[in-house]
Design a protein around this motif. Structure first.
Motif, PDB file in Angstrom:
ATOM      1  N   SER A  81      12.298  -3.258  -6.238  1.00  0.00           N
ATOM      2  CA  SER A  81      13.575  -3.437  -6.504  1.00  0.00           C
ATOM      3  C   SER A  81      14.198  -2.852  -7.762  1.00  0.00           C
ATOM      4  N   SER A  82      13.283  -2.642  -8.809  1.00  0.00           N
ATOM      5  CA  SER A  82      13.374  -2.189 -10.229  1.00  0.00           C
ATOM      6  C   SER A  82      13.461  -0.845 -10.034  1.00  0.00           C
ATOM      7  N   GLN A  83      12.877  -0.115  -9.144  1.00  0.00           N
ATOM      8  CA  GLN A  83      12.591   1.478  -9.013  1.00  0.00           C
ATOM      9  C   GLN A  83      13.575   1.855  -8.062  1.00  0.00           C
ATOM     10  N   PRO A  84      14.813   2.442  -8.518  1.00  0.00           N
ATOM     11  CA  PRO A  84      15.805   3.073  -7.292  1.00  0.00           C
ATOM     12  C   PRO A  84      15.129   4.034  -6.485  1.00  0.00           C
ATOM     13  N   HIS A  85      14.377   5.100  -7.019  1.00  0.00           N
ATOM     14  CA  HIS A  85      13.917   6.177  -6.342  1.00  0.00           C
ATOM     15  C   HIS A  85      12.421   6.228  -6.287  1.00  0.00           C
ATOM     16  N   VAL A  86      11.696   5.390  -5.534  1.00  0.00           N
ATOM     17  CA  VAL A  86      10.133   5.320  -5.425  1.00  0.00           C
ATOM     18  C   VAL A  86       9.798   6.424  -4.397  1.00  0.00           C
ATOM     19  N   PRO A  87       9.014   7.402  -5.124  1.00  0.00           N
ATOM     20  CA  PRO A  87       8.833   8.416  -4.083  1.00  0.00           C
ATOM     21  C   PRO A  87       7.808   8.135  -2.868  1.00  0.00           C
ATOM     22  N   CYS A  88       8.309   8.923  -1.839  1.00  0.00           N
ATOM     23  CA  CYS A  88       7.530   8.577  -0.361  1.00  0.00           C
ATOM     24  C   CYS A  88       6.088   8.519  -0.684  1.00  0.00           C
ATOM     25  N   ALA A  89       5.349   9.352  -1.234  1.00  0.00           N
ATOM     26  CA  ALA A  89       4.038   9.299  -1.440  1.00  0.00           C
ATOM     27  C   ALA A  89       3.452   7.945  -2.177  1.00  0.00           C
ATOM     28  N   LEU A  90       4.196   7.483  -3.356  1.00  0.00           N
ATOM     29  CA  LEU A  90       3.721   6.339  -3.695  1.00  0.00           C
ATOM     30  C   LEU A  90       4.138   5.272  -2.957  1.00  0.00           C
ATOM     31  N   ARG A  91       5.121   5.241  -2.258  1.00  0.00           N
ATOM     32  CA  ARG A  91       5.581   4.091  -1.050  1.00  0.00           C
ATOM     33  C   ARG A  91       4.220   4.207  -0.212  1.00  0.00           C
ATOM     34  N   PHE A  92       4.047   4.951   0.288  1.00  0.00           N
ATOM     35  CA  PHE A  92       2.920   5.271   1.443  1.00  0.00           C
ATOM     36  C   PHE A  92       1.665   4.661   0.655  1.00  0.00           C
ATOM     37  N   ARG A  93       1.113   5.019  -0.388  1.00  0.00           N
ATOM     38  CA  ARG A  93       0.180   4.473  -1.228  1.00  0.00           C
ATOM     39  C   ARG A  93       0.084   3.033  -1.355  1.00  0.00           C
ATOM     40  N   ILE A  94       1.114   2.387  -1.627  1.00  0.00           N
ATOM     41  CA  ILE A  94       1.306   1.113  -1.795  1.00  0.00           C
ATOM     42  C   ILE A  94       1.232   0.398  -0.535  1.00  0.00           C
ATOM     43  N   LEU A  95       1.707   0.848   0.552  1.00  0.00           N
ATOM     44  CA  LEU A  95       1.869   0.401   1.875  1.00  0.00           C
ATOM     45  C   LEU A  95       0.290   0.215   2.174  1.00  0.00           C
ATOM     46  N   HIS A  96      -0.397   1.436   1.882  1.00  0.00           N
ATOM     47  CA  HIS A  96      -1.812   1.404   2.516  1.00  0.00           C
ATOM     48  C   HIS A  96      -2.574   0.460   1.898  1.00  0.00           C
ATOM     49  N   GLN A  97      -2.397   0.209   0.468  1.00  0.00           N
ATOM     50  CA  GLN A  97      -3.186  -0.731  -0.052  1.00  0.00           C
ATOM     51  C   GLN A  97      -2.799  -2.060   0.416  1.00  0.00           C
ATOM     52  N   VAL A  98      -1.752  -2.343   0.694  1.00  0.00           N
ATOM     53  CA  VAL A  98      -1.307  -3.718   1.045  1.00  0.00           C
ATOM     54  C   VAL A  98      -2.059  -4.162   2.382  1.00  0.00           C
ATOM     55  N   VAL A  99      -1.871  -3.064   3.369  1.00  0.00           N
ATOM     56  CA  VAL A  99      -2.362  -3.141   4.580  1.00  0.00           C
ATOM     57  C   VAL A  99      -4.059  -3.301   4.563  1.00  0.00           C
ATOM     58  N   LEU A 100      -4.728  -2.369   3.693  1.00  0.00           N
ATOM     59  CA  LEU A 100      -6.181  -2.771   3.404  1.00  0.00           C
ATOM     60  C   LEU A 100      -6.412  -4.107   2.860  1.00  0.00           C
ATOM     61  N   GLY A 101      -5.715  -4.847   1.855  1.00  0.00           N
ATOM     62  CA  GLY A 101      -5.669  -6.084   1.529  1.00  0.00           C
ATOM     63  C   GLY A 101      -5.613  -7.033   2.618  1.00  0.00           C
ATOM     64  N   MET A 102      -4.564  -6.877   3.658  1.00  0.00           N
ATOM     65  CA  MET A 102      -4.410  -7.871   4.503  1.00  0.00           C
ATOM     66  C   MET A 102      -5.380  -7.721   5.602  1.00  0.00           C
ATOM     67  N   LYS A 103      -5.786  -6.582   5.991  1.00  0.00           N
ATOM     68  CA  LYS A 103      -6.929  -6.303   7.018  1.00  0.00           C
ATOM     69  C   LYS A 103      -8.463  -6.988   6.408  1.00  0.00           C
TER      70      LYS A 103
END
Length: 136
Positions: A101-123
């Motif tokens: 929410s503090s970063q108005p324009h997070v690049p898609c590549a970074l969003r994907f990397r964050i999502l991937h890491q969250v999924v790995l942690g949850m898995k």
């Protein structure tokens, strides 16, 4: 789990308040790093210690690069009161929600990397045997 000695954590600064506790940022002399202290809130010390042990046992079982690490325990003194604390890694950008929410324009590549890491942690958390939580 490493119990930190009295007076070990200095430069404590309030980060956030929640229903279960208050989080401070501080500097641990023993660990030689900035840490987050989760101060457990409650009215009875026995219940607090039970909750502290319960949460610390859960966090100790969840050791993975994409799961927040528990570093130790600490007793925060406030006058005559001693409040039990969990000592965890300090995340300088706060929660994922706060960061995004503090970063108005997070690049898609970074969003994907964050999502991937969250999924790995949850898995990892969902694959633990026995499970961390069981219905009672």
């Amino acid at each position: 789990m490493l119990p930190l000695p009295p007076g070990d954590v200095e430069e404590m600064e309030l980060v956030q308040k929640g229903g279960f506790g208050v989080v401070y940022r501080g500097r641990s002399q023993t660990l030689g790093m900035t840490v987050a202290l989760k101060v457990i809130q409650g009215s009875y010390i026995e219940d607090l210690m039970k909750e502290l042990r319960k949460e610390s046992n859960i966090m100790l079982k969840a050791s993975h690069p994409y799961v927040l690490h528990l570093l130790g325990v600490y007793e925060k003194r406030e006058g005559d009161l001693i409040k039990p604390c969990l000592v965890m890694e300090y995340m300088p950008h706060g929660s994922l929600c706060t960061f995004l929410s503090s970063q108005p324009h997070v690049p898609c590549a970074l969003r994907f990397r964050i999502l991937h890491q969250v999924v790995l942690g949850m898995k990892y958390l969902h694959s633990l045997q026995p499970p961390l939580f069981t219905e009672t």
